[in-house]
Write a protein that holds these residues in place. Sequence first.
Motif, PDB file in Angstrom:
ATOM      1  N   GLN A  66       0.838  -1.197   0.000  1.00 46.82           N
ATOM      2  CA  GLN A  66       0.000   0.000   0.000  1.00 46.82           C
ATOM      3  C   GLN A  66       0.874   1.248   0.000  1.00 46.82           C
ATOM      4  OE1 GLN A  66      -2.396  -0.599   3.508  1.00 46.82           O
ATOM      5  NE2 GLN A  66      -4.003  -1.640   2.356  1.00 46.82           N
ATOM      6  N   ARG A  67       0.481   2.211  -0.840  1.00 49.77           N
ATOM      7  CA  ARG A  67       1.223   3.477  -0.938  1.00 49.77           C
ATOM      8  C   ARG A  67       0.263   4.628  -0.643  1.00 49.77           C
ATOM      9  NH1 ARG A  67       2.972   7.519  -4.584  1.00 49.77           N
ATOM     10  NH2 ARG A  67       5.223   7.956  -4.441  1.00 49.77           N
ATOM     11  N   ARG A 113       3.591   0.803   2.730  1.00 46.18           N
ATOM     12  CA  ARG A 113       3.425  -0.304   3.667  1.00 46.18           C
ATOM     13  C   ARG A 113       3.534  -1.600   2.883  1.00 46.18           C
ATOM     14  NH1 ARG A 113      -0.670   3.335   5.138  1.00 46.18           N
ATOM     15  NH2 ARG A 113      -0.351   4.313   7.188  1.00 46.18           N
ATOM     16  N   PRO A 114       4.564  -2.360   3.100  1.00 50.48           N
ATOM     17  CA  PRO A 114       4.721  -3.612   2.335  1.00 50.48           C
ATOM     18  C   PRO A 114       3.625  -4.608   2.691  1.00 50.48           C
ATOM     19  CG  PRO A 114       6.345  -3.471   4.097  1.00 50.48           C
ATOM     20  CD  PRO A 114       5.652  -2.140   4.047  1.00 50.48           C
ATOM     21  N   GLY A 115       3.293  -5.466   1.747  1.00 54.14           N
ATOM     22  CA  GLY A 115       2.289  -6.495   1.989  1.00 54.14           C
ATOM     23  C   GLY A 115       2.722  -7.462   3.077  1.00 54.14           C
TER      24      GLY A 115
END
Length: 702
Positions: A66-67, A113-115
């Motif tokens: 998520q960006r 936010r990395p998966g």
Amino acid sequence: MPDLLIELFSEEIPARMQARARDDLKKLITDGLVTAGLTYASAGAFSTPRRLVLTVEGLTAQSPTQREERKGPSASAPDAAINGFLRSTGLTRDQLQLRDDKKGQVLFAVIERPGRPAAQIVAEVLESAIRNFPWPKSMRWGAGTLRWVRPLHSILCLLTDEAGAEVVPLTIDGITAANTSQGHRFMAPGPIFVTGFDDYRAKLKHAYVLLDSAEREAMIWHDAQNLAFARGLELVEDKALLSEVAGLVEWPVVLMGAIDDAFLALPPEVLQTSMREHQKFFSVKHAKTGQIEGFVTVANRETADNGATILAGNQKVLSARLSDARFFWENDLRLVKSEGLEGMGAGLAQVTFHNKLGSQADRVGRIAALVREIAPLVGAPPDLAAEAARVAKADLQSAMVGEFPELQGTMGGYYARAAGLPGAVANACKAHYSPLGPSDDVPTEPVSVAVALADKLDTLTGFWAIDEKPTGSKDPFALRRAALGVIRLVLGNGVRLHLNDVFKEADDLFPEEIKSGELVAEDAEPYAHSLLTFFHDRLKVHLRDQGIRHDVIDACLAMPGNDDLTLLVKRAEALAAFLKTDDGENLIQGFKRANNILTQAEAKDGVEYSYGADPKFTENTEERALFAALDAAEAAIAPAMASEGFAAAMAAMASLRAPIDAFFTAVQVNSDNPVVRRNRLNLLSRIRQICLTVADLNRIEG
């Protein structure tokens, strides 16, 4: 994509809580997974007395990256503002971006936010669901802080894909998730190791556990019917009991027993209620006589003696229960035969109905007085209806109803017959509570209808008098149900009465000192209007369930006589049928066009065009044809409405469709000639007036 399997294994979950718990578990988990960024193909929840289970298919393996971009303060803002922005984003000053804006350079935060893997998300969501599960009642046990409906023993949590099964790492209050479950408590105790939902379900069945409550219900019903049929008897349907019993057993074993001859003289309703409430037994009746002769019980295990010991124990307990019921029955009969039914009900004077509305005896007196006014309207003898009203509540003082409140009314019918009262009185004692719900039968005997109406109308007017009305979702005195009962009684029997008149009759029976300020005012219309509006709202719900649109109902409510529900519904049904035809739909458009032109002209000219349309000022054939059609329709509609022939009135109105369409196609209403224009506007007024005599078509949508 992996599949998820969750089992929460505990001590016995109350049967009444299981259906809600299944839904809650499914919602909490799936909503949590979606919020965290995972998607899934399908989900299903199951329950047994000792476990809640959820299976989720086609779960994504991890959440997407998520960006997020977040606009911050100006680059020249004070340090305090910038530092606050940094704290909210979790970034440092050198990680912010500087971008040009209309007011200068502005700081932006770009947060990535990395998966996360599915197992990590599942662990968080499941722990939150367990700790915040909305049980109606819960408990703590041991030294832990966890609350659950009953002590939670184990958690099974698996993610399964092509590579195999993975246990989701999770520990809650010392309970660590694993890949094990338990079989039947008695028939197959011990751990069961599973690799996925299909394997889990198959191994549970092999261990004498049927996972699906619907499958257990079907098995119980099928086996019970077969046992009854084999003895030439018939199983009494009880869907609520079937659902409850299916929540009490993991491996249903159906057994059938006979009722001792000493109890067969008890009323069937007493036998059925006693067995259902105390023992969770199904009743078995003789197909021809309707007499309850046996029972079906459901054990949770198979035994070497095929349930003989279980059945013998159940019959022993049942005999004790039925002995109590027989004592109540015989004691009540002695009282009725010695003192009569009114003697049985004498104690109602000491039973408070409501602290502002007096005792049950006060209420009985009001109902008996009101029923004399209602009886002629339903074709019942007033004296007989009043006699029924005086004894209808007497069984509330009986020992049997004291033990089984759900038998009120039913026992009154039996006691009335034992007292030698007329059959119509006995039937009214039983039926006057009806209808209790939307699927309950509506009484049809005149005396029963009169007492049922008086009972419900006394309740409604009484609570309106003391200003105890339903608010939002709260209806502690079941006034919505009472109003729907009145509606169904009136419509089901074609009763013709004006509710406002009955409200006034009922209101006069209450002492002035208990009434709210609204009621003691000289003008009682606000009260009557308020209660009538409440009835209209209930009627809308009732008719909407029958497929009649709300705007059709509103169009009929706006007409005179809307406190006569039978008349109101006849009009609404005729209008609804009319609007389903092409003529009806097109006529509404023509009416609205005429009304809009007329309304705009009246607003512009400051006059009302409602009189004086004259054929001699017509200029073409279509105009003259409309005059003739309106004359013919008016001549047909007026007598039809007077005789309540709404279908005939609608048909006459439908005949206007073609002439109105032709008129608007060929004629320009706003003619340059002021005399012709005024005449045409008056002609449109005739369209409006004639159509509005049938219903307020302004309220029809579309």
